[in-house]
Design a protein around this motif. Sequence first.
Motif, PDB file in Angstrom:
ATOM      1  N   PRO A 116       3.848  20.678  -5.094  1.00 60.24           N
ATOM      2  CA  PRO A 116       4.107  20.936  -3.673  1.00 60.24           C
ATOM      3  C   PRO A 116       5.090  19.907  -3.119  1.00 60.24           C
ATOM      4  CG  PRO A 116       2.023  19.788  -3.916  1.00 60.24           C
ATOM      5  CD  PRO A 116       2.563  19.983  -5.310  1.00 60.24           C
ATOM      6  N   HIS A 117       5.699  20.230  -1.979  1.00 61.20           N
ATOM      7  CA  HIS A 117       6.673  19.349  -1.343  1.00 61.20           C
ATOM      8  C   HIS A 117       5.971  18.236  -0.562  1.00 61.20           C
ATOM      9  CE1 HIS A 117       9.777  22.355  -2.229  1.00 61.20           C
ATOM     10  NE2 HIS A 117      10.662  21.404  -1.967  1.00 61.20           N
ATOM     11  N   VAL A 118       5.323  17.352  -1.280  1.00 60.03           N
ATOM     12  CA  VAL A 118       4.752  16.184  -0.632  1.00 60.03           C
ATOM     13  C   VAL A 118       5.780  15.063  -0.605  1.00 60.03           C
ATOM     14  CG1 VAL A 118       2.366  16.765  -1.158  1.00 60.03           C
ATOM     15  CG2 VAL A 118       3.701  15.470  -2.819  1.00 60.03           C
ATOM     16  N   CYS A 119       5.438  13.991   0.061  1.00 59.51           N
ATOM     17  CA  CYS A 119       6.402  12.944   0.379  1.00 59.51           C
ATOM     18  C   CYS A 119       7.140  12.405  -0.853  1.00 59.51           C
ATOM     19  CB  CYS A 119       5.676  11.818   1.111  1.00 59.51           C
ATOM     20  SG  CYS A 119       6.662  10.348   1.398  1.00 59.51           S
ATOM     21  N   LEU A 120       6.413  11.984  -1.869  1.00 60.81           N
ATOM     22  CA  LEU A 120       7.032  11.315  -3.023  1.00 60.81           C
ATOM     23  C   LEU A 120       6.972  12.192  -4.270  1.00 60.81           C
ATOM     24  CD1 LEU A 120       5.695   7.694  -2.416  1.00 60.81           C
ATOM     25  CD2 LEU A 120       7.884   8.678  -1.757  1.00 60.81           C
ATOM     26  N   VAL A 121       7.277  13.487  -4.093  1.00 61.75           N
ATOM     27  CA  VAL A 121       7.244  14.408  -5.221  1.00 61.75           C
ATOM     28  C   VAL A 121       8.256  14.025  -6.290  1.00 61.75           C
ATOM     29  CG1 VAL A 121       8.902  16.001  -4.164  1.00 61.75           C
ATOM     30  CG2 VAL A 121       7.224  16.865  -5.801  1.00 61.75           C
ATOM     31  N   GLN A 194       7.954  26.679  -1.834  1.00 62.31           N
ATOM     32  CA  GLN A 194       9.111  26.994  -1.019  1.00 62.31           C
ATOM     33  C   GLN A 194       9.041  28.438  -0.540  1.00 62.31           C
ATOM     34  OE1 GLN A 194      12.013  25.903  -4.068  1.00 62.31           O
ATOM     35  NE2 GLN A 194      12.818  24.315  -2.724  1.00 62.31           N
ATOM     36  N   ARG A 195       9.723  28.718   0.566  1.00 60.55           N
ATOM     37  CA  ARG A 195       9.802  30.092   1.046  1.00 60.55           C
ATOM     38  C   ARG A 195      10.776  30.863   0.165  1.00 60.55           C
ATOM     39  NH1 ARG A 195      13.423  31.872   4.653  1.00 60.55           N
ATOM     40  NH2 ARG A 195      13.834  29.748   5.309  1.00 60.55           N
ATOM     41  N   ALA A 196      10.278  31.959  -0.446  1.00 60.90           N
ATOM     42  CA  ALA A 196      11.078  32.695  -1.429  1.00 60.90           C
ATOM     43  C   ALA A 196      11.888  33.831  -0.822  1.00 60.90           C
ATOM     44  CB  ALA A 196      10.163  33.237  -2.526  1.00 60.90           C
ATOM     45  N   GLY A 197      11.727  34.101   0.467  1.00 56.70           N
ATOM     46  CA  GLY A 197      12.529  35.133   1.121  1.00 56.70           C
ATOM     47  C   GLY A 197      12.162  36.536   0.683  1.00 56.70           C
ATOM     48  N   GLY A 198      13.147  37.452   0.783  1.00 61.37           N
ATOM     49  CA  GLY A 198      12.899  38.853   0.467  1.00 61.37           C
ATOM     50  C   GLY A 198      12.632  39.127  -0.991  1.00 61.37           C
ATOM     51  N   THR A 199      13.039  38.215  -1.888  1.00 63.06           N
ATOM     52  CA  THR A 199      12.805  38.416  -3.323  1.00 63.06           C
ATOM     53  C   THR A 199      11.446  37.892  -3.765  1.00 63.06           C
ATOM     54  OG1 THR A 199      13.885  36.303  -3.849  1.00 63.06           O
ATOM     55  CG2 THR A 199      15.270  38.272  -3.796  1.00 63.06           C
ATOM     56  N   VAL A 212       6.184  33.824  -1.572  1.00 62.98           N
ATOM     57  CA  VAL A 212       6.055  32.766  -2.579  1.00 62.98           C
ATOM     58  C   VAL A 212       6.768  33.179  -3.861  1.00 62.98           C
ATOM     59  CG1 VAL A 212       3.838  32.057  -1.605  1.00 62.98           C
ATOM     60  CG2 VAL A 212       3.869  33.659  -3.512  1.00 62.98           C
ATOM     61  N   THR A 213       7.048  32.194  -4.688  1.00 64.70           N
ATOM     62  CA  THR A 213       7.669  32.441  -5.984  1.00 64.70           C
ATOM     63  C   THR A 213       6.614  32.718  -7.045  1.00 64.70           C
ATOM     64  OG1 THR A 213       9.086  31.501  -7.717  1.00 64.70           O
ATOM     65  CG2 THR A 213       7.700  29.964  -6.496  1.00 64.70           C
ATOM     66  N   GLU A 214       6.946  33.607  -7.966  1.00 65.05           N
ATOM     67  CA  GLU A 214       6.073  33.900  -9.099  1.00 65.05           C
ATOM     68  C   GLU A 214       6.624  33.315 -10.393  1.00 65.05           C
ATOM     69  OE1 GLU A 214       3.408  37.445  -9.316  1.00 65.05           O
ATOM     70  OE2 GLU A 214       5.122  38.374  -8.306  1.00 65.05           O
ATOM     71  N   LEU A 215       7.543  32.371 -10.291  1.00 62.24           N
ATOM     72  CA  LEU A 215       8.125  31.766 -11.489  1.00 62.24           C
ATOM     73  C   LEU A 215       7.069  31.131 -12.392  1.00 62.24           C
ATOM     74  CD1 LEU A 215      10.570  30.989 -13.173  1.00 62.24           C
ATOM     75  CD2 LEU A 215      10.909  29.011 -11.677  1.00 62.24           C
ATOM     76  N   PRO A 216       6.103  30.352 -11.874  1.00 64.81           N
ATOM     77  CA  PRO A 216       5.080  29.803 -12.784  1.00 64.81           C
ATOM     78  C   PRO A 216       4.295  30.887 -13.512  1.00 64.81           C
ATOM     79  CG  PRO A 216       5.025  28.662 -10.669  1.00 64.81           C
ATOM     80  CD  PRO A 216       5.924  29.840 -10.498  1.00 64.81           C
ATOM     81  N   ALA A 217       3.987  31.992 -12.823  1.00 67.83           N
ATOM     82  CA  ALA A 217       3.258  33.076 -13.482  1.00 67.83           C
ATOM     83  C   ALA A 217       4.103  33.732 -14.565  1.00 67.83           C
ATOM     84  CB  ALA A 217       2.818  34.106 -12.449  1.00 67.83           C
ATOM     85  N   LEU A 218       5.423  33.863 -14.320  1.00 73.61           N
ATOM     86  CA  LEU A 218       6.305  34.434 -15.339  1.00 73.61           C
ATOM     87  C   LEU A 218       6.357  33.555 -16.581  1.00 73.61           C
ATOM     88  CD1 LEU A 218       9.282  35.637 -13.080  1.00 73.61           C
ATOM     89  CD2 LEU A 218       7.539  37.046 -14.176  1.00 73.61           C
ATOM     90  N   LEU A 219       6.381  32.242 -16.386  1.00 71.51           N
ATOM     91  CA  LEU A 219       6.407  31.331 -17.529  1.00 71.51           C
ATOM     92  C   LEU A 219       5.072  31.306 -18.267  1.00 71.51           C
ATOM     93  CD1 LEU A 219       8.328  28.340 -15.894  1.00 71.51           C
ATOM     94  CD2 LEU A 219       9.223  29.929 -17.597  1.00 71.51           C
ATOM     95  N   ALA A 220       3.984  31.464 -17.521  1.00 79.56           N
ATOM     96  CA  ALA A 220       2.658  31.334 -18.131  1.00 79.56           C
ATOM     97  C   ALA A 220       2.222  32.585 -18.873  1.00 79.56           C
ATOM     98  CB  ALA A 220       1.629  30.987 -17.055  1.00 79.56           C
ATOM     99  N   ARG A 221       2.816  33.741 -18.561  1.00 83.99           N
ATOM    100  CA  ARG A 221       2.290  34.976 -19.140  1.00 83.99           C
ATOM    101  C   ARG A 221       2.693  35.168 -20.597  1.00 83.99           C
ATOM    102  NH1 ARG A 221       5.170  39.848 -15.951  1.00 83.99           N
ATOM    103  NH2 ARG A 221       3.972  38.790 -14.323  1.00 83.99           N
ATOM    104  N   GLU A 222       3.729  34.445 -21.069  1.00 87.95           N
ATOM    105  CA  GLU A 222       4.220  34.681 -22.421  1.00 87.95           C
ATOM    106  C   GLU A 222       3.352  34.026 -23.487  1.00 87.95           C
ATOM    107  OE1 GLU A 222       8.313  33.758 -22.780  1.00 87.95           O
ATOM    108  OE2 GLU A 222       8.946  35.142 -21.204  1.00 87.95           O
ATOM    109  N   GLN A 223       2.655  32.959 -23.160  1.00 89.35           N
ATOM    110  CA  GLN A 223       1.835  32.271 -24.150  1.00 89.35           C
ATOM    111  C   GLN A 223       0.732  31.501 -23.436  1.00 89.35           C
ATOM    112  OE1 GLN A 223       4.072  29.048 -26.048  1.00 89.35           O
ATOM    113  NE2 GLN A 223       5.640  29.353 -24.484  1.00 89.35           N
ATOM    114  N   GLU A 224      -0.191  30.990 -24.217  1.00 88.20           N
ATOM    115  CA  GLU A 224      -1.303  30.242 -23.640  1.00 88.20           C
ATOM    116  C   GLU A 224      -0.798  28.911 -23.088  1.00 88.20           C
ATOM    117  OE1 GLU A 224      -4.493  29.756 -26.333  1.00 88.20           O
ATOM    118  OE2 GLU A 224      -4.887  31.907 -26.540  1.00 88.20           O
ATOM    119  N   THR A 225      -1.084  28.669 -21.852  1.00 87.69           N
ATOM    120  CA  THR A 225      -0.635  27.442 -21.197  1.00 87.69           C
ATOM    121  C   THR A 225      -1.768  26.884 -20.348  1.00 87.69           C
ATOM    122  OG1 THR A 225       0.208  28.669 -19.289  1.00 87.69           O
ATOM    123  CG2 THR A 225       1.765  28.216 -21.069  1.00 87.69           C
ATOM    124  N   ASP A 226      -1.686  25.591 -20.087  1.00 91.05           N
ATOM    125  CA  ASP A 226      -2.531  24.952 -19.087  1.00 91.05           C
ATOM    126  C   ASP A 226      -1.722  24.842 -17.797  1.00 91.05           C
ATOM    127  OD1 ASP A 226      -4.689  24.681 -20.733  1.00 91.05           O
ATOM    128  OD2 ASP A 226      -4.280  22.614 -21.301  1.00 91.05           O
TER     129      ASP A 226
END
Length: 621
Positions: A116-121, A194-199, A212-226
């Motif tokens: 998340p966009h916290v102060c010292l990310v 981040q705000r993902a807009g119309g996409t 919201v973005t679904e990028l983490p879900a796209l990366l996680a669906r291909e193989q077993e991940t934590d």
Amino acid sequence: MAILIRSFGWILSLIPEAALQTFCGVCAWVWCRIMPARRATAERNLRHAFPDEPDEWYGGKIRASFARTVEMAIFALVSPFWKDEELISRIGLSEDCWQMIRSWERTPRAKIFLLPHVCLVEGVAHSPLIISNRGHDIGVIASIFRPLNQASLDEWIQKSRERSGSRLLSRKKGFNEARKILKNKGGVAVLFDQRAGGTGTLLMCLGRVSSVTELPALLAREQETDVCLAICERTGFLRCCIHCEKIPQGDQPEDVTILGNYAFDQYILKNKDRAEDWLWVHNRWRTHATPSQRLNLNQKRSLLDRQRHILQWDDLPKQTRFCIRMPDDRDDFLASLFFVAALTRGRPDVFFLLAGPAYGEALLRHTRLPCRYHVVTDEKVRHPEENRQIQKFHPDTVIVLAPGKSVARQSRTWGCPQTIGIRQLPGSRLLAHAMPVSGQELTGVPNFGNLPMYAGLAIQMGLDRENFQWNKQVASPPGMPDHKARILAVLKNAEDEPMVRDAVRHTEWALPFECLVEPGSNSRVLSERVMALLNRPAFSGAILICDDPFWVFWGRWHGLPTIWICPDPDRALCISLGRDNDCAPVKCLDFTHQTPKTSLMDDITTTLNLWCAPDQSEREL
């Protein structure tokens, strides 16, 4: 540009830490005053997320959040000039993180970190240096960032971050590289709030709809991940400690998006003492914000239904707030209630505050519309303190249905930047948005008051047409074997009273009868008398007889079987407002000057006998 920024960062690195901290406070103080729109955005976001805090709390959090935003920028500019020892002393990992690291060393797995966009990310980019300093190795850790379209600046940012051992991947071109890293049991960090807009994908975040973005879900669906939520908790000025929390991945790939955002929502709500560390000045919830999209939740992809199922919500949270200025005219007020009912179906995530004349509060009290009411009058324009209750409501959108310049000016004092009205109504050009409405946007609208115009406004603002319910077929009222039905007649034409009395007298049973004659078009006092009667136990099962469409609409909301003596057959439409499952029937008796009074009386008597018969519970009109 890159040379200027690097030079500015080098100068900041030479300034004592105490002076930099004072600099952040001064910048926050100036920012609050020269950019009131940004301050209003931060205040609105905080008030929606934490609605029960005192006013002083919000002011302190806003100033602290602005200071943290400046501190975030200073950390990004100064950290490239720190030595490794300085970075190690300023950035730490929690014990939970070290336990996960030891577990990953024993059993290597792919890892996705939600940031998340916290102060010292920015501290996450230097985490490989901290891990290797303790003699651990969990593979390559990469961070996905959004390029700035400045080649030299992007190159400097990439070199400064990668000196600690991490990889920086472009959001535009780094997707395949991220997949390779995960395949080799490495880790990928993604800024997910981040705000993902119309996409993007629609999801409830902190009680409001966001994209919201679904990028983490796209990366996680291909193989077993934590999948882990990684938060850089600020421990001091330019100092942080990274905490990690594993996220359950659910049964479907998109559950990663839902549960990851929900975990961060819970973190924010449970740690409100650290709320200022997040970037509240960022308007994450600016989705479907244009007037033409304001009344729908249409998006290419939405996870709202899935989110309700996973989190076991009965209804969507209602932290988004709309205020509707109701018209003062009686018929227009009733017509606008239909407009409100359609809105509640189209935007189930919105809490509605209706502001209007005093008599409207009594009308609304017995309806099932999920709204709150606040009494206002034009005279209150001269006394702004009397509008304070609406100002404290902090509406996201104000819709003005009442005409007049004084009403428009009054609506502008409620502190909402988005005020929307109908261009054809007087005074609407004083609002931020005046929508052109022809009244022909929706077919089949009853010609009652300004209802066609209100329906047209809803269509112009993006409300789906299926939220309007016309000509709904309903069953006849349940039979009353104890024959205790009460008859309540509300008549505009005094000449109809003897006919109605004779019709009731000729029914098969002696039914208690009360008749109220409306002296004119103003029925505020009469409305109170009618509701006082309905509140009496003796009239709990009343049947309504009327000759004015106002009372037809009114009777439908209160669930009263209604006999309508209608002089205009074209206006005989059964309309359901907020009573989708058990709305009461309307029997329309066409009436013209050529209709014999005896025939009309017989029709009323026949209808009453039918409705009050014990064995007619299933008969259709």
